[in-house]
Design a protein around this motif. Structure first.
Motif, mmCIF file in Angstrom:
data_model
loop_
_atom_site.group_PDB
_atom_site.id
_atom_site.type_symbol
_atom_site.label_atom_id
_atom_site.label_comp_id
_atom_site.label_asym_id
_atom_site.label_seq_id
_atom_site.Cartn_x
_atom_site.Cartn_y
_atom_site.Cartn_z
ATOM 1 N N ALA A 118 36.311 29.870 33.432
ATOM 2 C CA ALA A 118 37.229 31.328 33.555
ATOM 3 C C ALA A 118 38.111 31.166 34.665
ATOM 4 N N ASN A 119 37.695 30.983 35.927
ATOM 5 C CA ASN A 119 38.439 31.153 36.996
ATOM 6 C C ASN A 119 39.356 30.043 37.091
ATOM 7 N N LYS A 120 39.055 28.818 36.355
ATOM 8 C CA LYS A 120 40.188 27.744 36.374
ATOM 9 C C LYS A 120 41.403 28.176 35.512
ATOM 10 N N ILE A 121 40.983 28.973 34.406
ATOM 11 C CA ILE A 121 41.758 29.334 33.496
ATOM 12 C C ILE A 121 42.929 30.480 34.396
ATOM 13 N N ARG A 122 42.370 31.294 34.955
ATOM 14 C CA ARG A 122 43.114 32.338 35.787
ATOM 15 C C ARG A 122 43.957 31.648 36.995
ATOM 16 N N PHE A 123 43.462 30.599 37.339
ATOM 17 C CA PHE A 123 44.091 30.096 38.541
ATOM 18 C C PHE A 123 45.404 29.212 37.997
ATOM 19 N N LEU A 124 45.336 28.825 36.661
ATOM 20 C CA LEU A 124 46.448 28.464 36.016
ATOM 21 C C LEU A 124 47.589 29.504 35.548
ATOM 22 N N GLY A 125 47.124 30.805 36.027
ATOM 23 C CA GLY A 125 48.260 31.901 35.817
ATOM 24 C C GLY A 125 48.049 32.284 34.311
ATOM 25 N N GLN A 126 47.010 32.378 33.583
ATOM 26 C CA GLN A 126 46.729 32.935 32.452
ATOM 27 C C GLN A 126 45.760 34.153 32.491
ATOM 28 N N ASP A 127 46.290 35.312 31.825
ATOM 29 C CA ASP A 127 45.293 36.452 32.107
ATOM 30 C C ASP A 127 44.094 36.032 31.327
ATOM 31 N N PHE A 128 42.978 36.375 31.849
ATOM 32 C CA PHE A 128 41.684 36.338 31.253
ATOM 33 C C PHE A 128 40.742 37.345 31.628
ATOM 34 N N SER A 129 40.433 38.297 30.737
ATOM 35 C CA SER A 129 39.921 39.500 31.248
ATOM 36 C C SER A 129 38.323 39.308 31.368
ATOM 37 N N ASP A 130 37.775 40.291 32.059
ATOM 38 C CA ASP A 130 36.267 40.092 32.328
ATOM 39 C C ASP A 130 35.643 40.365 30.802
ATOM 40 N N GLU A 131 36.367 41.307 30.293
ATOM 41 C CA GLU A 131 35.751 41.729 28.797
ATOM 42 C C GLU A 131 35.837 40.366 27.754
ATOM 43 N N ASN A 132 36.652 39.377 28.029
ATOM 44 C CA ASN A 132 36.414 38.024 27.287
ATOM 45 C C ASN A 132 35.109 37.376 27.651
ATOM 46 N N ILE A 133 34.845 37.401 28.998
ATOM 47 C CA ILE A 133 33.647 36.656 29.448
ATOM 48 C C ILE A 133 32.286 37.251 28.900
ATOM 49 N N ILE A 134 32.434 38.678 28.994
ATOM 50 C CA ILE A 134 31.160 39.497 28.573
ATOM 51 C C ILE A 134 31.002 39.261 26.985
ATOM 52 N N GLU A 135 32.084 39.056 26.205
ATOM 53 C CA GLU A 135 31.884 38.941 24.992
ATOM 54 C C GLU A 135 31.439 37.597 24.587
ATOM 55 N N LYS A 136 31.676 36.651 25.368
ATOM 56 C CA LYS A 136 31.267 35.181 25.330
ATOM 57 C C LYS A 136 29.673 35.188 25.619
ATOM 58 N N ILE A 137 29.329 35.913 26.454
ATOM 59 C CA ILE A 137 27.853 35.866 27.049
ATOM 60 C C ILE A 137 27.038 36.464 26.006
#
Length: 213
Positions: free
Chosen positions: A144-163
């Motif tokens: 997720a952090n690699k996606i964010r470092f590339l400049g794309q918004d990636f919310s904590d909510e997406n991560i929580i839903e995935k978990i």
């Protein structure tokens, strides 16, 4: 040079050519409090001195003129020799920064490919056999952090839903309890991890007791 060493303390984060996005994030955070990030990001120069400047104005102007050389020195100190040889002839910090970004992050096309790759990796991730919740969530957060470092918004909510959607069946009762008691939109990652860690610990203790019996 001695003054610069005093200012930067233990030195900048080191970059060996790997994990560019993480290094760039840390390097920006390192340069910002030293008042050097602006000259790297914007290639800014101090305004010219007014006519008949005071001694204080001259001092401030001279200090501002030194920001680019200081920023360049910081970047030189931050990179390993194999990377340094690629920027050795570049004289301005912004040009060095742009060179490293282009080479190690890539152009828009490369970034787009990397984003799709990381996003697909994230979507397909599952918890491995024998893997703990902590190990699994660390892998998820890393991608997720690699996606964010590339400049794309990636919310904590997406991560929580995935978990919540990808944990094995043995966690189903805990997931149901969490979803019934807390709105996932207001649930923080740290709180979710804490609840899952505690549940996993109880499962482990219960399994140990069953083995003894």
């Amino acid at each position: 040079m001695a003054l610069l060493s005093e200012q930067i303390g233990s030195g900048p984060p080191r970059f060996d050519g790997n994990n560019y996005h993480l290094w760039a994030f840390r390097m920006e955070a390192y340069l910002e409090p030293l008042n050097l990030w602006e000259v790297v990001e914007l290639d800014s120069n101090p305004p010219p001195l007014p006519a008949n400047p005071t001694l204080n104005q001259i001092k401030i102007h001279d200090e501002a003129k030194q920001r680019k050389p200081k920023a360049l020195t910081c970047i030189h100190q931050a990179v390993f020799e194999a990377v340094f040889t690629r920027i050795i002839n570049i004289k301005f910090p912004k040009e060095v920064w742009d060179k490293l970004k282009l080479e190690f992050e890539g152009n828009d096309r490369v970034k787009s490919v990397n984003l799709r790759t990381f996003r697909r990796e994230f979507d397909l991730m599952k918890m491995k056999e024998g893997e703990s919740v902590k190990e699994y969530t660390s892998r998820l957060l890393d991608v997720a952090n690699k996606i964010r470092f590339l400049g794309q918004d990636f919310s904590d909510e997406n991560i929580i839903e995935k978990i919540l959607a990808s944990l094995p069946m043995k966690y189903e009762s805990k997931i149901s309890a969490i979803e019934e008691s807390i709105d996932p939109k207001t649930l923080g990652i740290s709180e979710l991890m804490s609840r899952l860690y505690a549940f996993e610990k109880r499962l482990s203790i219960r399994n140990e007791e069953d083995d003894v019996e």
